[in-house]
Each structure stands twice: as structure tokens, then as C-alpha cells.
Design a protein around this motif. Structure first.
Motif, PDB file in Angstrom:
ATOM      1  N   ALA A 118       0.779  -1.228   0.077  1.00  0.00           N
ATOM      2  CA  ALA A 118       0.115  -0.001  -0.042  1.00  0.00           C
ATOM      3  C   ALA A 118       0.867   1.268   0.032  1.00  0.00           C
ATOM      4  O   ALA A 118       1.969   1.281   0.343  1.00  0.00           O
ATOM      5  N   VAL A 119       0.305   2.495  -0.399  1.00  0.00           N
ATOM      6  CA  VAL A 119       0.665   3.464  -0.255  1.00  0.00           C
ATOM      7  C   VAL A 119       0.197   4.335   0.622  1.00  0.00           C
ATOM      8  O   VAL A 119      -1.137   4.649   0.663  1.00  0.00           O
ATOM      9  N   GLU A 120       0.764   5.020   1.632  1.00  0.00           N
ATOM     10  CA  GLU A 120       0.038   5.616   2.849  1.00  0.00           C
ATOM     11  C   GLU A 120       0.569   7.001   3.189  1.00  0.00           C
ATOM     12  O   GLU A 120       1.694   7.168   2.845  1.00  0.00           O
ATOM     13  N   ALA A 121      -0.300   7.982   3.111  1.00  0.00           N
ATOM     14  CA  ALA A 121      -0.129   9.298   3.439  1.00  0.00           C
ATOM     15  C   ALA A 121      -0.668   9.822   4.710  1.00  0.00           C
ATOM     16  O   ALA A 121      -1.907   9.491   4.939  1.00  0.00           O
ATOM     17  N   GLN A 122      -0.177  10.173   5.452  1.00  0.00           N
ATOM     18  CA  GLN A 122      -0.462  11.095   7.040  1.00  0.00           C
ATOM     19  C   GLN A 122      -0.189  12.547   6.888  1.00  0.00           C
ATOM     20  O   GLN A 122       1.009  12.790   7.160  1.00  0.00           O
ATOM     21  N   CYS A 123      -1.240  13.110   6.782  1.00  0.00           N
ATOM     22  CA  CYS A 123      -1.103  14.721   6.866  1.00  0.00           C
ATOM     23  C   CYS A 123      -2.519  15.324   7.267  1.00  0.00           C
ATOM     24  O   CYS A 123      -3.570  14.708   7.229  1.00  0.00           O
ATOM     25  N   GLN A 124      -2.533  16.322   7.434  1.00  0.00           N
ATOM     26  CA  GLN A 124      -3.664  17.299   7.615  1.00  0.00           C
ATOM     27  C   GLN A 124      -4.561  17.551   6.399  1.00  0.00           C
ATOM     28  O   GLN A 124      -5.686  17.604   6.529  1.00  0.00           O
ATOM     29  N   ARG A 125      -3.709  17.565   5.304  1.00  0.00           N
ATOM     30  CA  ARG A 125      -4.452  17.984   4.170  1.00  0.00           C
ATOM     31  C   ARG A 125      -3.565  17.336   2.885  1.00  0.00           C
ATOM     32  O   ARG A 125      -2.489  17.542   2.758  1.00  0.00           O
ATOM     33  N   LEU A 126      -4.224  16.673   2.146  1.00  0.00           N
ATOM     34  CA  LEU A 126      -3.635  15.793   0.992  1.00  0.00           C
ATOM     35  C   LEU A 126      -3.989  16.409  -0.384  1.00  0.00           C
ATOM     36  O   LEU A 126      -5.284  16.690  -0.546  1.00  0.00           O
ATOM     37  N   GLU A 127      -3.302  17.099  -1.083  1.00  0.00           N
ATOM     38  CA  GLU A 127      -3.180  17.939  -2.409  1.00  0.00           C
ATOM     39  C   GLU A 127      -2.563  17.248  -3.532  1.00  0.00           C
ATOM     40  O   GLU A 127      -1.543  16.790  -3.474  1.00  0.00           O
ATOM     41  N   VAL A 128      -3.508  17.136  -4.479  1.00  0.00           N
ATOM     42  CA  VAL A 128      -2.963  16.934  -5.865  1.00  0.00           C
ATOM     43  C   VAL A 128      -3.118  18.155  -6.835  1.00  0.00           C
ATOM     44  O   VAL A 128      -4.292  18.166  -7.047  1.00  0.00           O
ATOM     45  N   ARG A 129      -2.077  18.702  -7.301  1.00  0.00           N
ATOM     46  CA  ARG A 129      -2.051  19.980  -8.299  1.00  0.00           C
ATOM     47  C   ARG A 129      -1.976  19.565  -9.772  1.00  0.00           C
ATOM     48  O   ARG A 129      -1.274  18.503  -9.892  1.00  0.00           O
ATOM     49  N   SER A 130      -2.150  20.781 -10.521  1.00  0.00           N
ATOM     50  CA  SER A 130      -1.879  20.485 -11.767  1.00  0.00           C
ATOM     51  C   SER A 130      -0.587  20.623 -12.110  1.00  0.00           C
ATOM     52  O   SER A 130       0.272  20.961 -11.131  1.00  0.00           O
ATOM     53  N   ARG A 131      -0.064  20.608 -13.555  1.00  0.00           N
ATOM     54  CA  ARG A 131       1.447  20.654 -13.932  1.00  0.00           C
ATOM     55  C   ARG A 131       1.700  22.112 -13.427  1.00  0.00           C
ATOM     56  O   ARG A 131       2.903  22.142 -13.019  1.00  0.00           O
ATOM     57  N   ASP A 132       1.244  23.007 -13.836  1.00  0.00           N
ATOM     58  CA  ASP A 132       1.673  24.255 -13.198  1.00  0.00           C
ATOM     59  C   ASP A 132       1.586  24.871 -11.757  1.00  0.00           C
ATOM     60  O   ASP A 132       2.049  25.882 -11.683  1.00  0.00           O
ATOM     61  N   GLY A 133       0.785  24.011 -11.215  1.00  0.00           N
ATOM     62  CA  GLY A 133       0.535  24.203  -9.777  1.00  0.00           C
ATOM     63  C   GLY A 133      -0.408  25.264  -9.422  1.00  0.00           C
ATOM     64  O   GLY A 133      -0.843  25.549  -8.077  1.00  0.00           O
ATOM     65  N   GLN A 134      -1.122  25.756 -10.485  1.00  0.00           N
ATOM     66  CA  GLN A 134      -2.233  26.598 -10.135  1.00  0.00           C
ATOM     67  C   GLN A 134      -3.561  25.906  -9.559  1.00  0.00           C
ATOM     68  O   GLN A 134      -4.323  26.729  -8.723  1.00  0.00           O
TER      69      GLN A 134
ATOM     70  N   GLU B 222     -12.566  16.280   6.885  1.00  0.00           N
ATOM     71  CA  GLU B 222     -14.131  16.484   6.651  1.00  0.00           C
ATOM     72  C   GLU B 222     -14.621  16.069   5.312  1.00  0.00           C
ATOM     73  O   GLU B 222     -15.735  16.022   4.977  1.00  0.00           O
ATOM     74  N   VAL B 223     -13.816  16.704   4.335  1.00  0.00           N
ATOM     75  CA  VAL B 223     -14.498  16.665   2.891  1.00  0.00           C
ATOM     76  C   VAL B 223     -13.258  16.029   2.082  1.00  0.00           C
ATOM     77  O   VAL B 223     -12.071  16.291   2.201  1.00  0.00           O
ATOM     78  N   VAL B 224     -13.662  15.372   0.770  1.00  0.00           N
ATOM     79  CA  VAL B 224     -12.678  15.119  -0.181  1.00  0.00           C
ATOM     80  C   VAL B 224     -13.205  15.833  -1.600  1.00  0.00           C
ATOM     81  O   VAL B 224     -14.546  15.698  -1.918  1.00  0.00           O
ATOM     82  N   SER B 225     -12.393  16.577  -2.200  1.00  0.00           N
ATOM     83  CA  SER B 225     -12.721  17.341  -3.186  1.00  0.00           C
ATOM     84  C   SER B 225     -12.135  17.097  -4.521  1.00  0.00           C
ATOM     85  O   SER B 225     -10.834  16.710  -4.318  1.00  0.00           O
ATOM     86  N   ILE B 226     -12.675  17.017  -5.654  1.00  0.00           N
ATOM     87  CA  ILE B 226     -12.164  16.431  -6.924  1.00  0.00           C
ATOM     88  C   ILE B 226     -12.307  17.866  -7.840  1.00  0.00           C
ATOM     89  O   ILE B 226     -13.517  18.203  -8.043  1.00  0.00           O
TER      90      ILE B 226
END
Length: 311
Positions: free
Chosen positions: A145-161, A170-174
């Protein structure tokens, strides 16, 4: 007179000779100690000294040769050692590097046009800590498995914008323009789902199903269900209820068909088979129930029909 003079001269010469002899005896007198000691190293001491000097010279030559060999093997230079290079920006490693202990760095990046690979026989763990040394984030890549432990997990676009994916407690946003699920069994949601649009892929069916509970679609301004090139079917086991609290239910089509409507008969059945009928009249009971009645010259809808009595 001449004899006295000659005697005086001879006496003077005798005194002179005695004086000279006395002075020479004083200058040529040696000290009382006549022993002489040799100065320097002789014999076996001299041989041992030369042996130690030769051994020291050999050791120095061997050390110098080993130092030169080590410098050549590890490729040591002013810039660094081997694949390790030290510059103003930091430390640069070329090739494959193996770390037996934890590595603490501020930034880790690969060379231009090359990928960065982190390999481990068990797992790869990346930790982030604050000023007090407390763990604030952790990413673990393991064999299962791949486990991530943090307060907020973000995946950004290539330019980071733009944030493509974010998850908190509380919430998962796409944030993508289109979210596609390709599983053969679809997607299962344990709770409510909020989305502006649900659309199937081209040439694929869209199905919303709740096997054991109720399926509810709500919107403050309206819910639109449309099928551009196919049929729209709603089926249920019990009642299908269309309700409008303030507006109206509007059916707009070239033809409206109501199938399997009951046939109303006035009074109790006499047991006789009714004549074959091809035209019927649609009747509505006071309760709102719709049924069919055989069409005649006049209206055959009756409030005392058996359909209305048992509704």
C-alpha cells in the motif's frame, strides 16, 4: 776590560736561553688527565640507527603511495569525491547512491531530463517535521500500500495553479473538469454525493441504483433527467409518486400512453364476459385514481364504479 764585557754578554745570552726554555716549557705543558674519549656512534649502534632511518623512509614511501592510490580510486578532487560533488547550491550525487542511515535534506531533485528513483527492499518513507521535531506529515510507499498521513492531501496540476484532488478529515474534493469511473461494478458511496452533473460515457448506459434502501435526488432549483437519443425509464416494485407542492406536473409529448390501467365496471361483476371493446374512456376517481371504461355514445365514467369503491 774587554774580558768583563765578554762575560756580561755571555751571561746575558745564557739568561736569554734559559728564559726561552722556561717559556716553551710553560706553553707545552699538558693537563694532568691524559685519557682520551672518542666522540660519535660506532659499531652496532651505528648499524641500528641506519636501519631505523631506512625503515622510516620505506614507511613514508608506502604511505605516500597508498594516499595517491586512494585519491585516484575515489576520484578525489577539489570539487568533491567520486560521484559526490560539492558546489554553491548544495551536494550533487551522480549515478546510484545507497544510504544506510536516514537522510535529512531540505530539497531533493534529479538532474535535468532525468527521473528521480527511490528504491528500497522494504519501503520508502518520507517524513516532514516542524521546528520542535514533531511529525507533521508522512508518506510511506510499501509493497502492499501507499500511505499518506497529513492534515491535508493535495494533488495539483502541472503548473501548480489548480487543485485536482484534495482530502481532509471532513471533505474530499475533486477539481477536475471530468471525473471518470471505469470499474465494472461502478462506484459505491456510503453517504450522500454532491455533484452538478452525472453523465455516462458515449455509447454507455447510466444507472443509479440503491439495492436495499432509498435513492434520493435533491436540488434547490430543480432536478433534470434527460436522455438525448434514447429512452428514459423509471421502474419500481411498489408506488411511483410524482409530487409537486406548488407547481404542476407537465407531460409534453406527441403521445402519452398509460398501460395496464384497470377496467372499471359498474356494480358487482355478473360473471359474464364483457364484449370485445377497442375504444375506452379514461376516467378519474375522486381519489385521483385513473381507470378505463368502455366508450359509448355517452360518458361511462361513474363515481360508483368498482375501481373507485376499492381505491
Amino acid at each position: 776590560m774587554e774580558q768583563s764585557t765578554t762575560l756580561d754578554i755571555e751571561a746575558l745570552e745564557t739568561l736569554k736561553e734559559q728564559y726561552i726554555l722556561a717559556s716553551q716549557s710553560i706553553h707545552l705543558q699538558r693537563p694532568g688527565c691524559s685519557a682520551v674519549y672518542p666522540v660519535g656512534l660506532y659499531g652496532w649502534r651505528k648499524r641500528y640507527l641506519y636501519f631505523f632511518l631506512l625503515l622510516l623512509l620505506v614507511i613514508m614511501i608506502v604511505n605516500l603511495a597508498l594516499t595517491i592510490w586512494i585519491i585516484k580510486v575515489v576520484n578525489f578532487s577539489v570539487e568533491g569525491m567520486g560521484p559526490l560533488r560539492v558546489n554553491r547550491e548544495g551536494i550533487r550525487l551522480e549515478g546510484i547512491s545507497e544510504f544506510l542511515r536516514p537522510l535529512y535534506v531540505k530539497e531533493l531533485q534529479s538532474r535535468r531530463d532525468n527521473s528521480l528513483s527511490l528504491r528500497s527492499e522494504r519501503n520508502v518513507t518520507v517524513n516532514a517535521r516542524n521546528d520542535q521535531g514533531q511529525l507533521t506529515g508522512q508518506l510511506t510507499v510499501g509493497s502492499e500500500a501507499v500511505e499518506a498521513q497529513c492534515q491535508r492531501l493535495e494533488v495539483r496540476s502541472r503548473d501548480g495553479q489548480k487543485v485536482l484532488f484534495s482530502a481532509t478529515e471532513e471533505v474530499v474534493s475533486i477539481g477536475t473538469e471530468k471525473f471518470t469511473l471505469t470499474g465494472s461494478e461502478g462506484a459505491v458511496f456510503g453517504h450522500s454525493v454532491e455533484t452538478p452533473q452525472i453523465q455516462a460515457e458515449a455509447s454507455k448506459d447510466l444507472r443509479l441504483e440503491s439495492p436495499t434502501r432509498t435513492l434520493t435526488m435533491e436540488a434547490p432549483r430543480g432536478v433534470e433527467v434527460s436522455s438525448a437519443q434514447g429512452n428514459l425509464k423509471a421502474s419500481c416494485r411498489k408506488d411511483l409518486q410524482l409530487q409537486s407542492t406548488e407547481g404542476e406536473i407537465y407531460l409534453d409529448a406527441s403521445s402519452v400512453r398509460l398501460g395496464s390501467l384497470p377496467l372499471g365496471v359498474h356494480g358487482p361483476s355478473s360473471g359474464q364476459t364483457p364484449p370485445k371493446q377497442s375504444v375506452y374512456e379514461v376516467c378519474v376517481c375522486p381519489s385521483g385514481k385513473v381507470y378505463l371504461s368502455a366508450a359509448e355514445s355517452g360518458s361511462t365514467c361513474q363515481a360508483m364504479s368498482n375501481i373507485c369503491l376499492w381505491s
